[in-house]
Write a protein that holds these residues in place. Structure first.
Motif, PDB file in Angstrom:
ATOM      1  N   GLU A  73      -3.067   6.317 -19.554  1.00 19.63           N
ATOM      2  CA  GLU A  73      -3.652   7.615 -19.860  1.00 19.63           C
ATOM      3  C   GLU A  73      -4.744   7.997 -18.862  1.00 19.63           C
ATOM      4  OE1 GLU A  73      -4.417   8.817 -23.775  1.00 19.63           O
ATOM      5  OE2 GLU A  73      -2.603   7.900 -24.587  1.00 19.63           O
ATOM      6  N   VAL A  74      -5.483   7.000 -18.362  1.00 20.16           N
ATOM      7  CA  VAL A  74      -6.472   7.284 -17.322  1.00 20.16           C
ATOM      8  C   VAL A  74      -5.761   7.757 -16.058  1.00 20.16           C
ATOM      9  CG1 VAL A  74      -8.243   6.300 -15.814  1.00 20.16           C
ATOM     10  CG2 VAL A  74      -8.212   5.695 -18.230  1.00 20.16           C
ATOM     11  N   LEU A  75      -4.666   7.073 -15.701  1.00 21.74           N
ATOM     12  CA  LEU A  75      -3.898   7.474 -14.516  1.00 21.74           C
ATOM     13  C   LEU A  75      -3.329   8.880 -14.681  1.00 21.74           C
ATOM     14  CD1 LEU A  75      -1.936   4.234 -13.540  1.00 21.74           C
ATOM     15  CD2 LEU A  75      -3.721   5.370 -12.218  1.00 21.74           C
ATOM     16  N   LYS A  76      -2.828   9.178 -15.854  1.00 17.81           N
ATOM     17  CA  LYS A  76      -2.279  10.509 -16.123  1.00 17.81           C
ATOM     18  C   LYS A  76      -3.349  11.577 -15.913  1.00 17.81           C
ATOM     19  CE  LYS A  76      -0.141  13.268 -19.801  1.00 17.81           C
ATOM     20  NZ  LYS A  76       0.303  13.276 -21.228  1.00 17.81           N
ATOM     21  N   GLU A  77      -4.561  11.288 -16.383  1.00 15.90           N
ATOM     22  CA  GLU A  77      -5.662  12.234 -16.226  1.00 15.90           C
ATOM     23  C   GLU A  77      -6.091  12.354 -14.768  1.00 15.90           C
ATOM     24  OE1 GLU A  77      -7.894  15.202 -17.435  1.00 15.90           O
ATOM     25  OE2 GLU A  77      -6.653  14.055 -18.855  1.00 15.90           O
ATOM     26  N   LEU A  78      -6.063  11.234 -14.043  1.00 20.16           N
ATOM     27  CA  LEU A  78      -6.383  11.266 -12.618  1.00 20.16           C
ATOM     28  C   LEU A  78      -5.376  12.130 -11.853  1.00 20.16           C
ATOM     29  CD1 LEU A  78      -7.387   7.562 -11.896  1.00 20.16           C
ATOM     30  CD2 LEU A  78      -8.767   9.569 -11.332  1.00 20.16           C
ATOM     31  N   ILE A  79      -4.100  11.954 -12.167  1.00 22.65           N
ATOM     32  CA  ILE A  79      -3.052  12.732 -11.510  1.00 22.65           C
ATOM     33  C   ILE A  79      -3.245  14.226 -11.769  1.00 22.65           C
ATOM     34  CG2 ILE A  79      -0.566  13.235 -11.554  1.00 22.65           C
ATOM     35  CD1 ILE A  79      -0.163  10.200 -12.072  1.00 22.65           C
ATOM     36  N   GLU A  80      -3.697  14.560 -12.981  1.00 26.70           N
ATOM     37  CA  GLU A  80      -3.889  15.965 -13.341  1.00 26.70           C
ATOM     38  C   GLU A  80      -5.117  16.562 -12.654  1.00 26.70           C
ATOM     39  OE1 GLU A  80      -4.869  18.512 -17.375  1.00 26.70           O
ATOM     40  OE2 GLU A  80      -3.406  16.888 -17.484  1.00 26.70           O
ATOM     41  N   GLN A  81      -6.187  15.778 -12.547  1.00 27.00           N
ATOM     42  CA  GLN A  81      -7.450  16.326 -12.048  1.00 27.00           C
ATOM     43  C   GLN A  81      -7.629  16.230 -10.538  1.00 27.00           C
ATOM     44  OE1 GLN A  81     -11.163  15.521 -13.999  1.00 27.00           O
ATOM     45  NE2 GLN A  81     -10.208  15.048 -15.958  1.00 27.00           N
ATOM     46  N   ILE A  82      -7.029  15.225  -9.913  1.00 29.50           N
ATOM     47  CA  ILE A  82      -7.355  14.944  -8.512  1.00 29.50           C
ATOM     48  C   ILE A  82      -7.018  16.072  -7.534  1.00 29.50           C
ATOM     49  CG2 ILE A  82      -5.264  13.762  -7.645  1.00 29.50           C
ATOM     50  CD1 ILE A  82      -7.287  11.492  -6.749  1.00 29.50           C
ATOM     51  N   PRO A  83      -5.984  16.896  -7.788  1.00 29.79           N
ATOM     52  CA  PRO A  83      -5.723  18.002  -6.852  1.00 29.79           C
ATOM     53  C   PRO A  83      -6.883  18.999  -6.760  1.00 29.79           C
ATOM     54  CG  PRO A  83      -3.797  17.583  -8.222  1.00 29.79           C
ATOM     55  CD  PRO A  83      -4.918  16.792  -8.805  1.00 29.79           C
ATOM     56  N   LYS A  84      -7.666  19.133  -7.826  1.00 24.56           N
ATOM     57  CA  LYS A  84      -8.797  20.064  -7.810  1.00 24.56           C
ATOM     58  C   LYS A  84      -9.841  19.647  -6.779  1.00 24.56           C
ATOM     59  CE  LYS A  84      -8.268  20.555 -12.826  1.00 24.56           C
ATOM     60  NZ  LYS A  84      -8.948  20.312 -14.127  1.00 24.56           N
ATOM     61  N   TYR A  85      -9.864  18.368  -6.472  1.00 23.38           N
ATOM     62  CA  TYR A  85     -10.853  17.839  -5.531  1.00 23.38           C
ATOM     63  C   TYR A  85     -10.272  17.687  -4.124  1.00 23.38           C
ATOM     64  CZ  TYR A  85     -13.447  16.688  -9.775  1.00 23.38           C
ATOM     65  OH  TYR A  85     -14.120  16.758 -10.972  1.00 23.38           O
ATOM     66  N   ASN A  86      -9.011  18.069  -3.981  1.00 24.77           N
ATOM     67  CA  ASN A  86      -8.320  17.984  -2.685  1.00 24.77           C
ATOM     68  C   ASN A  86      -8.265  16.562  -2.132  1.00 24.77           C
ATOM     69  OD1 ASN A  86      -7.813  20.756  -2.669  1.00 24.77           O
ATOM     70  ND2 ASN A  86      -9.762  21.198  -1.680  1.00 24.77           N
ATOM     71  N   TYR A  87      -8.121  15.595  -3.045  1.00 22.07           N
ATOM     72  CA  TYR A  87      -7.878  14.213  -2.638  1.00 22.07           C
ATOM     73  C   TYR A  87      -6.405  13.899  -2.845  1.00 22.07           C
ATOM     74  CZ  TYR A  87     -12.948  13.393  -2.945  1.00 22.07           C
ATOM     75  OH  TYR A  87     -14.310  13.442  -2.775  1.00 22.07           O
ATOM     76  N   ARG A  88      -5.925  12.940  -2.099  1.00 16.32           N
ATOM     77  CA  ARG A  88      -4.647  12.320  -2.402  1.00 16.32           C
ATOM     78  C   ARG A  88      -4.921  10.978  -3.054  1.00 16.32           C
ATOM     79  NH1 ARG A  88      -2.638  11.389   2.925  1.00 16.32           N
ATOM     80  NH2 ARG A  88      -4.664  12.111   3.699  1.00 16.32           N
ATOM     81  N   MET A  89      -3.957  10.454  -3.795  1.00 16.74           N
ATOM     82  CA  MET A  89      -4.186   9.228  -4.548  1.00 16.74           C
ATOM     83  C   MET A  89      -3.090   8.209  -4.278  1.00 16.74           C
ATOM     84  SD  MET A  89      -4.743   8.797  -8.691  1.00 16.74           S
ATOM     85  CE  MET A  89      -3.033   9.050  -9.163  1.00 16.74           C
ATOM     86  N   VAL A  90      -3.485   6.941  -4.138  1.00 18.05           N
ATOM     87  CA  VAL A  90      -2.525   5.856  -4.034  1.00 18.05           C
ATOM     88  C   VAL A  90      -2.887   4.806  -5.085  1.00 18.05           C
ATOM     89  CG1 VAL A  90      -3.898   4.687  -2.234  1.00 18.05           C
ATOM     90  CG2 VAL A  90      -1.475   4.128  -2.507  1.00 18.05           C
ATOM     91  N   ILE A  91      -1.886   4.314  -5.786  1.00 17.55           N
ATOM     92  CA  ILE A  91      -2.098   3.301  -6.817  1.00 17.55           C
ATOM     93  C   ILE A  91      -1.784   1.932  -6.222  1.00 17.55           C
ATOM     94  CG2 ILE A  91      -1.387   2.467  -9.092  1.00 17.55           C
ATOM     95  CD1 ILE A  91      -0.576   5.392  -9.708  1.00 17.55           C
ATOM     96  N   ILE A  92      -2.745   1.034  -6.303  1.00 19.65           N
ATOM     97  CA  ILE A  92      -2.578  -0.312  -5.733  1.00 19.65           C
ATOM     98  C   ILE A  92      -2.646  -1.346  -6.854  1.00 19.65           C
ATOM     99  CG2 ILE A  92      -3.456  -1.995  -4.092  1.00 19.65           C
ATOM    100  CD1 ILE A  92      -4.743   0.251  -2.537  1.00 19.65           C
ATOM    101  N   PRO A  93      -1.526  -2.002  -7.178  1.00 23.04           N
ATOM    102  CA  PRO A  93      -1.562  -3.080  -8.171  1.00 23.04           C
ATOM    103  C   PRO A  93      -2.315  -4.287  -7.597  1.00 23.04           C
ATOM    104  CG  PRO A  93       0.683  -2.318  -7.735  1.00 23.04           C
ATOM    105  CD  PRO A  93      -0.181  -1.777  -6.660  1.00 23.04           C
ATOM    106  N   THR A  94      -3.139  -4.896  -8.435  1.00 18.75           N
ATOM    107  CA  THR A  94      -3.874  -6.082  -7.986  1.00 18.75           C
ATOM    108  C   THR A  94      -3.240  -7.319  -8.610  1.00 18.75           C
ATOM    109  OG1 THR A  94      -5.455  -5.776  -9.797  1.00 18.75           O
ATOM    110  CG2 THR A  94      -6.039  -4.850  -7.667  1.00 18.75           C
ATOM    111  N   VAL A  95      -2.565  -8.082  -7.785  1.00 14.37           N
ATOM    112  CA  VAL A  95      -1.897  -9.299  -8.243  1.00 14.37           C
ATOM    113  C   VAL A  95      -2.726 -10.492  -7.775  1.00 14.37           C
ATOM    114  CG1 VAL A  95       0.210 -10.666  -8.156  1.00 14.37           C
ATOM    115  CG2 VAL A  95       0.332  -8.156  -8.061  1.00 14.37           C
ATOM    116  N   GLU A  96      -3.073 -11.348  -8.710  1.00 18.64           N
ATOM    117  CA  GLU A  96      -3.920 -12.494  -8.373  1.00 18.64           C
ATOM    118  C   GLU A  96      -3.266 -13.356  -7.292  1.00 18.64           C
ATOM    119  OE1 GLU A  96      -6.244 -16.185 -10.609  1.00 18.64           O
ATOM    120  OE2 GLU A  96      -5.145 -14.700 -11.783  1.00 18.64           O
ATOM    121  N   GLY A  97      -4.033 -13.664  -6.257  1.00 22.49           N
ATOM    122  CA  GLY A  97      -3.541 -14.511  -5.171  1.00 22.49           C
ATOM    123  C   GLY A  97      -2.828 -13.760  -4.065  1.00 22.49           C
ATOM    124  N   SER A  98      -2.503 -12.469  -4.301  1.00 21.85           N
ATOM    125  CA  SER A  98      -1.796 -11.676  -3.292  1.00 21.85           C
ATOM    126  C   SER A  98      -2.793 -10.877  -2.453  1.00 21.85           C
ATOM    127  CB  SER A  98      -0.815 -10.721  -3.958  1.00 21.85           C
ATOM    128  OG  SER A  98      -0.273  -9.817  -3.020  1.00 21.85           O
TER     129      SER A  98
END
Length: 336
Positions: A73-98
């Motif tokens: 739900e946080v990601l959904k809200e980020l996707i909705e709001q971030i265009p207003k700030y003229n940013y692009r967004m990349v989601i990076i999964p954090t895997v332990e040890g990688s």
């Protein structure tokens, strides 16, 4: 009167050349200056015909698990709001040890990072810190991070949730928590619960009353089932996520224990599932929309390391899973 670039520049207190660079999409204009120009343009009703979209860069969102509803739900809200700030967004999964996350920072012009979890590997935190870019911890607080933090007062929220259950006549309360790490939000919540119990002369027996695991449906179900199998006596469950709470309700349902007539269940977060399950989940509301807005606003500052901390309000949403304790022995009901 026709509004010109010169009018906007005068109102904003900048040069006409600066306004022209801004509307041409130039990255030379600072964020603070951009705000002044936008404010002046709005006040004067200026709408340039040849305006180009200003690209403020890429924000990386670091997330450990896409399965949890709160993160989704946080990601959904980020996707909705971030265009207003003229940013692009990349989601990076954090895997332990990688160390795959380093590829993103090498290949993309990342200007900021949003952390959605307090248990990010220290190596990742140190690597990002070495990049000297803005970081914000959204919906959490931790002494491990040297960044802006946007969150609720977890200790006070858990205290209020526990007092709410006590006010309904519940003293034998089970707490379902994430694993405790340093002074993170789960630690703060447990501390708040302890304080509420201490005020009525009770204490939180961490061996009997506190169960820890991932904040998932499966974990809530499994931990509640363990308590039932051990014949632990309780009249209420306070789960530190809505998904965990729904898991607890399912485990109780499977052995014939009704919510809230036999056992009350209180959740935490107020994500969409809380209003969809039967009975509707009583829970502590976290203002996800406001958290995301404050998080993105933090990147509008020209300072990379401001260490800003914003605490947003929370409140209890009363629905259908908490009721006055009738002091029925749930195991007598189970036998019948």
């Amino acid at each position: 009167m026709t509004v010109t670039v010169r009018n906007v520049a005068k109102t904003a207190g900048v040069s006409s050349a600066t306004v022209s660079r801004y509307y041409s999409g130039s990255n030379i204009v600072s964020t603070e200056t951009a705000r002044k120009i936008e404010k002046a343009a709005n006040e004067l009703g200026y709408n340039p015909k040849n305006r180009k979209r200003r690209d403020n860069g890429v924000i990386a969102v670091l997330i450990p698990d896409l399965k949890l509803g709160f993160y989704a739900e946080v990601l959904k809200e980020l996707i909705e709001q971030i265009p207003k700030y003229n940013y692009r967004m990349v989601i990076i999964p954090t895997v332990e040890g990688s160390e795959n996350y380093k590829i993103f920072f090498k290949e993309m012009s990342i200007i900021g990072v949003i952390y959605l979890d307090e248990s990010i590997d220290r190596n990742i935190i140190n690597y990002i810190a070495s990049k000297n870019i803005k970081t914000v911890l959204c919906a959490g607080a931790s002494i491990e991070f040297r960044s802006d933090m946007i969150h609720i007062n977890d200790m006070a929220a858990a205290y209020e949730g526990t007092k709410y259950l006590i006010g309904l006549g519940h003293e034998k309360i089970i707490f379902l928590s994430d694993y405790l790490r340093n002074i993170d939000s789960s630690f703060q919540r447990v501390t708040g619960c302890k304080r509420a119990l201490e005020e009525i002369g009770a204490h939180l027996d961490e061996k009997e009353m506190l169960m820890c695991g991932p904040l998932s449906f499966e974990s809530g179900y499994r931990l509640t089932k363990l308590l039932l199998d051990k014949h632990t006596e309780f009249t209420a469950v306070f789960a530190f996520s809505d998904e965990m709470a729904v898991g607890a309700i399912s485990a109780l349902h499977d052995v014939g224990i009704a919510v809230p007539n036999d056992v009350s269940v209180l959740g935490f977060d107020d994500i969409a599932i809380a209003g969809r399950v039967i009975p509707r989940l009583t829970t502590i509301h976290q203002p996800i929309k406001g958290m995301v807005s404050k998080t993105l606003n933090a990147f509008q500052s020209d300072t990379n390391h401001s260490n800003l901390e914003i605490t947003l309000p929370y409140h209890i949403i009363q629905r259908g899973t908490c009721a006055v304790n009738r002091r029925i022995n749930i195991y007598d009901k189970k036998k019948n």
